[in-house]
Design a protein around this motif. Structure first.
Motif, PDB file in Angstrom:
ATOM      1  N   SER A 213     -28.875 -12.420  -5.660  1.00  0.00           N
ATOM      2  CA  SER A 213     -28.408 -11.323  -6.967  1.00  0.00           C
ATOM      3  C   SER A 213     -27.029 -10.829  -6.329  1.00  0.00           C
ATOM      4  CB  SER A 213     -29.225 -10.269  -6.966  1.00  0.00           C
ATOM      5  OG  SER A 213     -29.920  -9.766  -5.916  1.00  0.00           O
ATOM      6  N   LYS A 214     -27.121 -10.441  -4.902  1.00  0.00           N
ATOM      7  CA  LYS A 214     -25.983  -9.853  -4.231  1.00  0.00           C
ATOM      8  C   LYS A 214     -24.553 -10.733  -4.061  1.00  0.00           C
ATOM      9  CE  LYS A 214     -25.150  -6.828  -0.276  1.00  0.00           C
ATOM     10  NZ  LYS A 214     -25.512  -6.129   1.103  1.00  0.00           N
ATOM     11  N   TRP A 215     -24.829 -11.760  -3.944  1.00  0.00           N
ATOM     12  CA  TRP A 215     -23.951 -12.709  -3.831  1.00  0.00           C
ATOM     13  C   TRP A 215     -23.935 -13.906  -4.988  1.00  0.00           C
ATOM     14  CZ3 TRP A 215     -26.111 -11.169   0.694  1.00  0.00           C
ATOM     15  CH2 TRP A 215     -25.190 -10.344   1.784  1.00  0.00           C
ATOM     16  N   ALA A 216     -23.702 -13.471  -6.130  1.00  0.00           N
ATOM     17  CA  ALA A 216     -23.865 -14.403  -7.320  1.00  0.00           C
ATOM     18  C   ALA A 216     -22.942 -15.543  -7.271  1.00  0.00           C
ATOM     19  CB  ALA A 216     -23.905 -13.514  -8.584  1.00  0.00           C
ATOM     20  N   GLU A 217     -21.789 -15.148  -6.821  1.00  0.00           N
ATOM     21  CA  GLU A 217     -20.646 -16.434  -6.927  1.00  0.00           C
ATOM     22  C   GLU A 217     -21.101 -17.452  -5.908  1.00  0.00           C
ATOM     23  OE1 GLU A 217     -16.053 -16.885  -6.090  1.00  0.00           O
ATOM     24  OE2 GLU A 217     -16.838 -15.071  -5.774  1.00  0.00           O
ATOM     25  N   PHE A 218     -21.502 -17.085  -4.766  1.00  0.00           N
ATOM     26  CA  PHE A 218     -22.288 -18.291  -4.009  1.00  0.00           C
ATOM     27  C   PHE A 218     -23.314 -19.023  -4.556  1.00  0.00           C
ATOM     28  CE2 PHE A 218     -25.080 -19.514  -0.749  1.00  0.00           C
ATOM     29  CZ  PHE A 218     -24.251 -20.072   0.457  1.00  0.00           C
ATOM     30  N   SER A 219     -24.376 -18.189  -4.886  1.00  0.00           N
ATOM     31  CA  SER A 219     -25.404 -18.751  -5.544  1.00  0.00           C
ATOM     32  C   SER A 219     -25.342 -19.528  -7.040  1.00  0.00           C
ATOM     33  CB  SER A 219     -26.614 -17.700  -6.070  1.00  0.00           C
ATOM     34  OG  SER A 219     -26.210 -16.730  -6.754  1.00  0.00           O
ATOM     35  N   ASN A 220     -24.308 -19.493  -7.571  1.00  0.00           N
ATOM     36  CA  ASN A 220     -24.030 -20.208  -8.745  1.00  0.00           C
ATOM     37  C   ASN A 220     -23.731 -21.497  -8.529  1.00  0.00           C
ATOM     38  OD1 ASN A 220     -24.399 -17.868 -10.655  1.00  0.00           O
ATOM     39  ND2 ASN A 220     -22.009 -17.370 -10.453  1.00  0.00           N
ATOM     40  N   GLU A 221     -23.174 -22.001  -7.396  1.00  0.00           N
ATOM     41  CA  GLU A 221     -23.085 -23.284  -6.999  1.00  0.00           C
ATOM     42  C   GLU A 221     -24.573 -23.765  -6.193  1.00  0.00           C
ATOM     43  OE1 GLU A 221     -22.782 -26.987  -6.722  1.00  0.00           O
ATOM     44  OE2 GLU A 221     -20.633 -26.292  -7.233  1.00  0.00           O
ATOM     45  N   ARG A 222     -25.102 -24.580  -6.939  1.00  0.00           N
ATOM     46  CA  ARG A 222     -26.740 -24.682  -6.298  1.00  0.00           C
ATOM     47  C   ARG A 222     -26.716 -25.566  -5.224  1.00  0.00           C
ATOM     48  NH1 ARG A 222     -25.833 -27.849 -10.816  1.00  0.00           N
ATOM     49  NH2 ARG A 222     -26.105 -30.208 -10.694  1.00  0.00           N
ATOM     50  N   ARG A 223     -25.489 -26.183  -5.011  1.00  0.00           N
ATOM     51  CA  ARG A 223     -25.381 -27.153  -3.993  1.00  0.00           C
ATOM     52  C   ARG A 223     -24.794 -26.412  -2.497  1.00  0.00           C
ATOM     53  NH1 ARG A 223     -21.874 -31.368  -7.399  1.00  0.00           N
ATOM     54  NH2 ARG A 223     -21.006 -29.439  -7.681  1.00  0.00           N
ATOM     55  N   ASN A 224     -24.564 -25.136  -2.551  1.00  0.00           N
ATOM     56  CA  ASN A 224     -24.406 -24.429  -1.404  1.00  0.00           C
ATOM     57  C   ASN A 224     -25.563 -24.262  -0.575  1.00  0.00           C
ATOM     58  OD1 ASN A 224     -21.671 -23.833  -2.007  1.00  0.00           O
ATOM     59  ND2 ASN A 224     -22.066 -22.051  -2.956  1.00  0.00           N
ATOM     60  N   ILE A 225     -25.280 -24.057   0.817  1.00  0.00           N
ATOM     61  CA  ILE A 225     -26.483 -24.278   1.604  1.00  0.00           C
ATOM     62  C   ILE A 225     -27.010 -22.945   2.421  1.00  0.00           C
ATOM     63  CG2 ILE A 225     -27.460 -25.364   3.759  1.00  0.00           C
ATOM     64  CD1 ILE A 225     -25.511 -27.688   3.316  1.00  0.00           C
ATOM     65  N   PHE A 226     -28.127 -22.531   2.329  1.00  0.00           N
ATOM     66  CA  PHE A 226     -28.896 -21.573   2.882  1.00  0.00           C
ATOM     67  C   PHE A 226     -29.477 -22.101   4.492  1.00  0.00           C
ATOM     68  CE2 PHE A 226     -28.977 -20.786  -1.610  1.00  0.00           C
ATOM     69  CZ  PHE A 226     -28.646 -19.463  -1.669  1.00  0.00           C
ATOM     70  N   LEU A 227     -28.976 -21.257   5.243  1.00  0.00           N
ATOM     71  CA  LEU A 227     -29.161 -21.943   6.828  1.00  0.00           C
ATOM     72  C   LEU A 227     -29.897 -20.885   7.330  1.00  0.00           C
ATOM     73  CD1 LEU A 227     -25.865 -23.395   8.286  1.00  0.00           C
ATOM     74  CD2 LEU A 227     -28.068 -24.536   7.753  1.00  0.00           C
TER      75      LEU A 227
END
Length: 534
Positions: free
Chosen positions: A359-373
């Motif tokens: 929710s805080k970084w919505a632009e990042f999370s909109n691309e579901r292929r971005n990676i959470f490390l």
């Protein structure tokens, strides 16, 4: 009406075969009817009682079908249980156990990996069906050859299949770029070169050496044992086989297929890295210690060796390569398809912190292929000798996009840094983290171009470092706090008093036990003396 239609089709097949082809006999017609009956009932896959007769009978029918269509001549088959999901191969006996224990993947409705083809016509021509079965092996051979060629293309950043579809956003690669690389041309040749001239299977020179190298790593073979095996295999195979003679030769043929490591020299006192602006320095700018030690060799030769070397395994190429394999690229978006559980936590995506980040970084999370490390580090002794105090610190990154069954597998835990000893870096660990931090900043701010082989399109890959997983000493080092030492200093007197009380109690107990043992020994000696007198 369904059974009436099947009866008409059966009678039509009997009349056709008897009137138009006199070579058909009754067993042949029965075999054709058997072909028609291959429309297997899959309703058992939805049974909740895995110990019931319906489910167990369906498992037996599935294994019989897989054995009948297994033309690979392998002793193992893909396991379609909910845990393996056809990513692991097991023997039919173990597959039966997995299906009963774990259940079958209900989304696996077309058994394509076990030889089933999509049903197109309501009437099955037995001659065409037999020809189709004969061509299965040739198709699988072509598929394996295509996989090896695609492997070479993906390693060199080429995606030929996507270019044929004419997708938007993929940078076209000209023919000059395709063939300018000698290494690329050599690996393409090895991926299409047969193991020997009369080989009818899918084995090529590249596939053979890759499988042998995987066996070596899996079972811990030595280099000499692989060399001996290569000599035996070359003697067994035809004389024109293309296997290398020795393991060093086989290893040199594969060295450009893997990921390269960067060797960065460091100050012996962990002051700086001889990297970027300090790459040409011979001494540390802070403590003045030399970068190299001089060793003399035979013949009067002199060799300079670095005193400390940091091994950096670039993270960006490995994250990009995750999306070059279709099934992994699909699983990397699992976190976006899954639903959070409020009853229990099965994955970090079920935590409130995950939702807060999205929710805080919505632009990042909109691309579901971005990676959470996630990141983890700790010290260990690589020599395995307790008398040695050598401490080596690996830094491991873990992508949490994958489902719970995959994200903690060894294959998806990426070693990014290997910090050398002999002592722990302590508060100076930030010096060694500089290459990794630079990569993470680039992945967070700008991103890198990647290709999704599952959706056949290019995208900008970004990465977010969510959290670290460490014990308290490592947590103190990475966070920059010395709270562990402060706590020990404050409690030093209490700690010494507790140790002293424990030591005194142990001494009193030891004296008491010694007195009891002396009394028992004297009683036993007296008894023996009286017995001798009698």
């Amino acid at each position: 009406m369904r059974w009436f239609t099947s009866v008409l089709q059966t009678s039509f097949l009997l009349q056709y075969t008897l009137l138009h082809n006199s070579q058909f006999t009754i067993p042949t017609i029965c075999g054709s009817l058997k072909v028609m009956s291959r429309l297997i009932n899959k309703e058992w896959m939805n049974e909740s009682d895995r110990g019931g007769h319906v489910y167990t009978k369906g498992v037996e029918d599935f294994l019989e079908f897989a054995d009948r269509t297994n033309v690979t001549e392998l002793a193992t088959i893909p396991c379609p249980c909910v845990k393996c999901r056809n990513r692991m191969r097991h023997t039919p006996i173990n597959v039966r156990k997995h299906l009963v224990r774990n259940g079958i993947d209900k989304s696996y409705t077309l058994w394509a990996l076990h030889g089933e083809k999509p049903f197109v016509n309501s009437f099955i021509d037995p001659i065409a069906e037999d020809a189709h079965q004969e061509n299965i092996r040739e198709e699988q051979i072509l598929v394996r050859e295509l996989e090896m060629r695609n492997l070479v293309d993906n390693i060199h950043g080429l995606h030929g299949e996507y270019e044929e579809t004419g997708g938007v956003g993929q940078e076209k690669v000209s023919e000059e770029q395709h063939f300018s690389s000698e290494k690329y041309n050599e690996y393409k040749r090895l991926s299409s070169e047969k193991l020997y001239s009369s080989c009818e299977g899918s084995e090529t020179t590249l596939s053979a050496i890759v499988e042998l190298h995987n066996l070596k790593k899996q079972f811990g073979w030595s280099g000499n044992s692989v060399t001996t095996l290569l000599i035996i295999l070359k003697r067994w195979l035809p004389k024109d086989n293309t296997l290398p003679d020795t393991y060093p030769r086989m290893k040199s043929m594969m060295k450009d297929l893997g990921m390269n490591a960067n060797f960065i020299h460091a100050c012996v006192n962990n002051c700086v890295l001889f990297w970027k602006t300090n790459e040409d320095k011979e001494h540390c700018l802070q403590c003045g210690e030399p970068r190299y030690t001089v060793r003399s060799k035979r013949g009067g030769r002199v060799r300079k060796e670095p005193l400390k070397v940091l091994r950096h395994f670039p993270l960006i190429p490995r994250l990009i390569r995750l999306y070059t394999i279709p099934w992994i690229a699909h699983e990397m978006t699992w976190h976006d398809r899954s639903t959070s559980s409020w009853e229990y936590m099965r994955h970090p995506s079920d935590s409130p912190q995950w939702g807060m980040f999205k929710s805080k970084w919505a632009e990042f999370s909109n691309e579901r292929r971005n990676i959470f490390l996630g990141i983890a580090t700790d010290g260990f002794n690589p020599r395995g000798i307790q008398s040695s105090s050598y401490s080596c610190w690996p830094v491991i990154t873990v992508p949490y996009n994958l489902p719970p069954s995959l994200c903690m597998k060894r294959e998806f835990q990426m070693l990014s840094l290997l910090i050398p000893g002999p002592k722990a870096p302590g508060q100076d660990i930030d010096v060694f983290l500089q290459p990794l931090v630079e990569e993470l900043k680039l992945l967070w701010e700008k991103g890198v171009l990647a290709f999704d082989s599952y959706e056949k399109e290019s995208f900008t890959l970004k990465v977010m470092l969510m959290w670290g997983i460490h014990d308290f000493p490592a947590y103190g080092n990475l966070s920059g706090y010395r709270f562990m030492r402060m706590r020990l200093n404050l409690d030093r007197e209490l700690f010494d008093q507790k140790i002293e009380r424990t030591f005194r109690a142990a001494r009193r107990l030891q004296r008491k036990n010694n007195i009891i043992e002396d009394d028992e020994r004297r009683d036993a000696e007296g008894y023996l003396l009286d017995a001798n007198i009698i």
